[in-house]
Design a protein around this motif. Sequence first.
Motif, PDB file in Angstrom:
ATOM      1  N   UNK A   1      17.260 137.372 101.214  1.00  0.00           N
ATOM      2  CA  UNK A   1      16.097 137.423 100.057  1.00  0.00           C
ATOM      3  C   UNK A   1      15.471 135.947 100.312  1.00  0.00           C
ATOM      4  N   UNK A   2      16.041 134.796  99.940  1.00  0.00           N
ATOM      5  CA  UNK A   2      15.523 133.546 100.248  1.00  0.00           C
ATOM      6  C   UNK A   2      14.772 133.448 101.580  1.00  0.00           C
ATOM      7  N   UNK A   3      15.567 133.837 102.572  1.00  0.00           N
ATOM      8  CA  UNK A   3      15.009 133.819 103.973  1.00  0.00           C
ATOM      9  C   UNK A   3      13.786 134.462 104.329  1.00  0.00           C
ATOM     10  N   UNK A   4      13.870 135.868 103.642  1.00  0.00           N
ATOM     11  CA  UNK A   4      12.755 136.582 103.722  1.00  0.00           C
ATOM     12  C   UNK A   4      11.145 136.217 103.142  1.00  0.00           C
ATOM     13  N   UNK A   5      11.834 135.553 101.825  1.00  0.00           N
ATOM     14  CA  UNK A   5      10.465 134.852 101.290  1.00  0.00           C
ATOM     15  C   UNK A   5      10.071 133.496 101.954  1.00  0.00           C
ATOM     16  N   UNK A   6      11.178 132.937 102.690  1.00  0.00           N
ATOM     17  CA  UNK A   6      10.277 131.643 103.234  1.00  0.00           C
ATOM     18  C   UNK A   6       9.789 131.966 104.735  1.00  0.00           C
ATOM     19  N   UNK A   7      10.224 133.022 105.450  1.00  0.00           N
ATOM     20  CA  UNK A   7       9.603 133.455 106.683  1.00  0.00           C
ATOM     21  C   UNK A   7       8.011 133.941 106.201  1.00  0.00           C
ATOM     22  N   UNK A   8       7.976 134.963 104.967  1.00  0.00           N
ATOM     23  CA  UNK A   8       6.940 135.369 104.654  1.00  0.00           C
ATOM     24  C   UNK A   8       5.643 134.298 104.161  1.00  0.00           C
TER      25      UNK A   8
END
Length: 759
Positions: A337-344
């Motif tokens: 979840x954190x990873x997706x938010x960063x990439x986004x």
Amino acid sequence: MWLKRFVWKYIVRRIAHSHGFLDPIALLGQLRKFAPSSEVSEPIELLRAGAVFHARGLVNRSAIQHNLDWVWPFWVERQFNPLSSSFLPRGFSITHVNLTHRNWTAVGIPDCHAFPIVDPRGLITPLWDSWSLDGWIIPEEGEALLPSRLTEMSQELVYESGSLVVKTISRRAHLTFLSEVFVELLDGQPVCHIQYQLETDRPAWFVIALRPYNPEGISFIHNAALENDRRGWTINREPVVQFRQPVEHHLLSTYQHGDVFRKLRDKEEVLSGHCDVGLVTAAAMYALTPDQTTEIGVDVPLKEDAEATSALATGGTLQAWPDALGSAARLEIPDRGFQHLYDTAVRTLILLSPDWTYPGPYTYKRFWYRDAAFLVNGLLCANLLDRAERVVNRFPERQNLMGYFHSQEGEWDTNGEALWTFYRLWELSGKFPQPDWLRVVEKGAEWIVRKRLSDDLDAWHAGLFPPGFSAEHLGNIDYYYWDNFWNVAGLQAAAALLNQLGGDGQGQKFEQEATTLMQAIERSLTRSQEVRDAEGFPASPYRRMDAGAVGSIVAGYPLELLPPDDPRLLGTVQFLLENCFVHGAFFQDMIHSGMNAYLSLQLAQILLRAGDPRFFELVRGVADLATPTGQWPEAIHPHTKGGCMGDGQHAWAAAEWIVMMRNLFVREEGNRLIVGAGIVSEWLEAEQPLHFGPTPTRFGKITLDIEPRSPTSVQVKWQAQWHRESAPPVDVVVPGYDPVYNAASSGEYTEVTLSRNSD
């Protein structure tokens, strides 16, 4: 002049009294007593934006509540439904506006100002503030699939095949459709592509519906027509929509005859129409075959803003998404979840910085120095140095002859923010400051010196900046510490830059001015202590501790004007945690009246600096507030969890998420680098390598790898390109492990092994 004003006041009062109204002159005078007098009562830019916003609200009031048999956008279907938790009574509301589901997601390409947006149910607004396109499945028997009326559906923002794509899946019984929305450059023209995939188990029609509204409300359509080849719509006399397959059946309606939705069974086609009210609706229809997948495509050519100076607008070379992302700092953690938010978040900042930076793709598609300071900091921390430099190099264009960096009248923080951002770019990039910055920086710093009030005033605000509207969400016009802290940082930044550029001793002068302003702040805080019953920094010397105090923590983050353990700074955070948090996030009572992702993350940064493990609770809370597409609106409704104020895709929040992820791995503290202070045990217990970088720091670029080596040890490695020959002091302080201070760093590559502590 006084006589002319007297006559006008007399006339206004007489007219008001003759019609039974309150005296507007007396009322305005009474309202002004809630705040100190100011040279700018409220920025004209805000008044203009507010007037437009509520003008639409008046139109919404006339159009919507009398026509609830229409198919409306998701926010209307929820907010006007008395059985929904989003319902708002409208009895005394002069305007009807979206206060419960201000959510949307933009798609686009780098270096282009056109940002089509998609709402939470797949409604597509391809042009800025325009009409929208919706998709419906109408079976010959049974209920229709209308996405805006669904309580549940699926939506995501993905990066695939070199494009940002919003995918929305809507289902009802045995009816399903997937919409995919993305932007592509075709022959030098950006085009919004919409691809539909439809499935049904019974005979049905798929409808591409032309809607005279968007996520803010009504957007007028006076004329619409199906083109002769049945492959396009002309809307308001412009050919703007292209169908990849010829339309099989076409219907159109006007306000007088109701929504076209009510006419979808009509056999006789209507190919064009005009509506004086401006509420034309139209339906382009395609027959669906049961138990087969049908694909239908729509294209909308996009337009750049008239004033755009991006690469696309000026005929320059655009970066494709893979190129724009090529240098970005890479994050690898086990929390998907954190990873997706960063990439986004990284993609959001790239998308919304085509030349200037925009805080949002729709409501906030304009420039503010305040937002730009945080957005540029996010770009820098993500290693998007060239993009950040391009934005900062345009800062002088909005500086007036007096040295004021103007994005909005009456904002006394902007010069500090602009100068700090100049300095931050130089500090992190390691490049020598550009010579043409010299006069720009001098003028900006001189404006700060001239603008602040006299130290000799017999008042708590002596030596501070005049009262102003400041950061808008802090309350009424006042002597805000936010403005003053920013201008201390601006003067310090100017001093450092001019010392490098050779400003004829001006650097030393502005260093002293920064010290003098900081002394005025300290004096003001001491004198006004009697107003407060809690330790901390209020919003202004004349305010008790309240939610507006969140602005004053800027002294700790990002400006680092105060040490991490300053008791007033920590007292402010503690007050806000105890009094201004809802559902794990900071709730801003003033104006926003919602939970704020970016302000919550700023509070988390203060706790991280202080070594307080509660920082991660705030970070987790912000992650939980993100939309399915990985976005945060500016303010979030505590019950609907939808946006309740501002832009539905807030780039400032995205920037804060980037900086937060970076600072978990590495951050500066004075003349030292702090490594690993935000790495949580749950990530290490996953027994997967962690990675972040490359990211610039004030000492040079660094790339970090953290890897669990055994149940009792963890290895921390970094590669660096320091600005100077000698490495800075590096403290490796992963929570739960024995710290290593002044870690030996003989060159570009260093390894340190930490042992789990016994606590």
